[in-house]
Motif scaffolding. Structure first.
Motif, mmCIF file in Angstrom:
data_model
loop_
_atom_site.group_PDB
_atom_site.id
_atom_site.type_symbol
_atom_site.label_atom_id
_atom_site.label_comp_id
_atom_site.label_asym_id
_atom_site.label_seq_id
_atom_site.Cartn_x
_atom_site.Cartn_y
_atom_site.Cartn_z
ATOM 1 N N ALA A 190 72.038 59.873 71.888
ATOM 2 C CA ALA A 190 73.112 60.446 72.705
ATOM 3 C C ALA A 190 72.560 60.992 74.024
ATOM 4 O O ALA A 190 73.155 60.787 75.091
ATOM 5 C CB ALA A 190 73.835 61.542 71.929
ATOM 6 N N ALA A 191 71.436 61.672 73.966
ATOM 7 C CA ALA A 191 70.825 62.220 75.187
ATOM 8 C C ALA A 191 70.447 61.099 76.154
ATOM 9 O O ALA A 191 70.672 61.211 77.367
ATOM 10 C CB ALA A 191 69.593 63.049 74.830
ATOM 11 N N LEU A 192 69.912 60.017 75.626
ATOM 12 C CA LEU A 192 69.529 58.884 76.478
ATOM 13 C C LEU A 192 70.760 58.178 77.039
ATOM 14 O O LEU A 192 70.738 57.708 78.177
ATOM 15 C CB LEU A 192 68.638 57.921 75.705
ATOM 16 C CG LEU A 192 67.263 58.496 75.326
ATOM 17 C CD1 LEU A 192 66.558 57.589 74.342
ATOM 18 C CD2 LEU A 192 66.418 58.744 76.553
ATOM 19 N N ARG B 152 72.019 59.684 80.125
ATOM 20 C CA ARG B 152 71.142 59.419 81.263
ATOM 21 C C ARG B 152 70.587 60.702 81.879
ATOM 22 O O ARG B 152 70.523 60.846 83.108
ATOM 23 C CB ARG B 152 71.834 58.546 82.292
ATOM 24 C CG ARG B 152 72.331 57.231 81.674
ATOM 25 C CD ARG B 152 72.901 56.252 82.644
ATOM 26 N NE ARG B 152 71.988 55.780 83.656
ATOM 27 C CZ ARG B 152 71.044 54.853 83.484
ATOM 28 N NH1 ARG B 152 70.863 54.324 82.301
ATOM 29 N NH2 ARG B 152 70.282 54.459 84.499
ATOM 30 N N ARG B 153 70.203 61.640 81.023
ATOM 31 C CA ARG B 153 69.554 62.860 81.505
ATOM 32 C C ARG B 153 68.196 62.493 82.097
ATOM 33 O O ARG B 153 67.542 61.576 81.600
ATOM 34 C CB ARG B 153 69.349 63.833 80.338
ATOM 35 C CG ARG B 153 70.640 64.290 79.719
ATOM 36 C CD ARG B 153 70.388 65.179 78.547
ATOM 37 N NE ARG B 153 71.644 65.458 77.860
ATOM 38 C CZ ARG B 153 71.736 66.162 76.768
ATOM 39 N NH1 ARG B 153 70.666 66.663 76.198
ATOM 40 N NH2 ARG B 153 72.904 66.371 76.213
ATOM 41 N N TYR C 178 63.747 67.430 83.137
ATOM 42 C CA TYR C 178 63.710 68.247 84.351
ATOM 43 C C TYR C 178 65.060 68.182 85.047
ATOM 44 O O TYR C 178 65.891 67.328 84.752
ATOM 45 C CB TYR C 178 62.604 67.752 85.288
ATOM 46 C CG TYR C 178 62.770 66.298 85.661
ATOM 47 C CD1 TYR C 178 63.453 65.932 86.815
ATOM 48 C CD2 TYR C 178 62.285 65.287 84.839
ATOM 49 C CE1 TYR C 178 63.632 64.595 87.142
ATOM 50 C CE2 TYR C 178 62.454 63.956 85.162
ATOM 51 C CZ TYR C 178 63.125 63.616 86.313
ATOM 52 O OH TYR C 178 63.315 62.296 86.633
ATOM 53 N N GLY C 179 65.268 69.085 86.003
ATOM 54 C CA GLY C 179 66.493 69.089 86.791
ATOM 55 C C GLY C 179 66.605 70.349 87.628
ATOM 56 O O GLY C 179 65.617 71.053 87.854
ATOM 57 N N ARG C 180 67.836 70.632 88.056
ATOM 58 C CA ARG C 180 68.099 71.832 88.861
ATOM 59 C C ARG C 180 67.868 73.071 87.995
ATOM 60 O O ARG C 180 68.239 73.109 86.835
ATOM 61 C CB ARG C 180 69.543 71.799 89.365
ATOM 62 C CG ARG C 180 69.885 72.964 90.284
ATOM 63 C CD ARG C 180 71.221 72.771 90.975
ATOM 64 N NE ARG C 180 71.254 71.596 91.837
ATOM 65 C CZ ARG C 180 70.708 71.540 93.052
ATOM 66 N NH1 ARG C 180 70.072 72.582 93.538
ATOM 67 N NH2 ARG C 180 70.792 70.447 93.772
ATOM 68 N N CYS C 181 67.238 74.073 88.584
ATOM 69 C CA CYS C 181 66.915 75.311 87.879
ATOM 70 C C CYS C 181 68.190 75.956 87.331
ATOM 71 O O CYS C 181 69.157 76.166 88.063
ATOM 72 C CB CYS C 181 66.190 76.272 88.818
ATOM 73 S SG CYS C 181 65.589 77.755 88.009
ATOM 74 N N ARG C 182 68.163 76.261 86.032
ATOM 75 C CA ARG C 182 69.349 76.817 85.363
ATOM 76 C C ARG C 182 69.607 78.266 85.741
ATOM 77 O O ARG C 182 70.745 78.718 85.678
ATOM 78 C CB ARG C 182 69.197 76.701 83.850
ATOM 79 C CG ARG C 182 69.168 75.265 83.370
ATOM 80 C CD ARG C 182 68.835 75.164 81.913
ATOM 81 N NE ARG C 182 67.412 75.446 81.727
ATOM 82 C CZ ARG C 182 66.755 75.280 80.596
ATOM 83 N NH1 ARG C 182 67.393 74.843 79.527
ATOM 84 N NH2 ARG C 182 65.479 75.558 80.505
ATOM 85 N N SER C 183 68.570 79.007 86.114
ATOM 86 C CA SER C 183 68.755 80.431 86.391
ATOM 87 C C SER C 183 69.216 80.701 87.819
ATOM 88 O O SER C 183 69.648 81.805 88.118
ATOM 89 C CB SER C 183 67.453 81.198 86.131
ATOM 90 O OG SER C 183 66.488 80.886 87.119
#
Length: 168
Positions: free
Chosen positions: A54-56, A59-60, A77-82
């Protein structure tokens, strides 16, 4: 004739089973004795092959360490959550199967994710680690990470401290 036995590539749908194995083995190796056993095993059970498929499919952003055709580690990885300025990028997870740890491959995964974040124009990078995970903390410190924040994470009925490492 030269052949790359180890390389980093985007994850593919067929990696789901191998990623579930990497996750399970890496988490047991990293968190046994830190996260209570029952909580740890429940978390691992939730991240089986079906979860990874499901995660794949979503397309994370996920890169795998491919060792001779099999996913042997991964980084998300991605945009900082905090939303902590000036750190726009974040590495959410970076795990290697225990067989491949200590060979410099984690650093290669880290640097590739860092480059991807830079390519996305996300400047500055954060990653969180449990403070009791001495290996992870030492790894991020060795890469030049500076502790910039602390927090806590609940696992069952206990709360464990975590630290954010950052790079400008």
């Amino acid at each position: 004739m030269e052949t790359d036995v180890v390389h980093i590539r985007p994850a593919r749908a067929k990696d789901a089973s191998a990623l579930a194995d990497v996750y399970a083995e890496a988490w047991r190796g990293a968190y046994r004795g830190i996260i209570p056993h029952l909580s740890l095993e429940r978390m691992i059970a939730r991240r089986g092959e079906r979860w990874w498929k499901a995660a794949l499919a979503d397309r994370r952003p996920l890169l795998v360490l491919d060792f001779d055709g099999a996913a042997s580690g991964y980084v998300t990885y991605g945009r900082c959550r905090s939303g902590r300025a000036p750190f726009q990028g974040e590495i959410f997870e970076l795990y290697l199967h225990p067989v491949y740890q200590g060979l410099g491959l984690g650093e290669k995964l880290f640097e590739r994710a860092r480059q991807r974040l830079f390519d996305l124009r996300l400047r500055g990078l954060m990653v969180w680690a449990l403070t009791d995970n001495d290996s992870a903390c030492a790894f991020y410190l060795s890469l030049g990470g500076k502790p910039v924040a602390e927090g806590a994470e609940r696992f069952g009925d206990i709360s464990l401290r975590k630290v954010a490492f950052a790079w400008s």
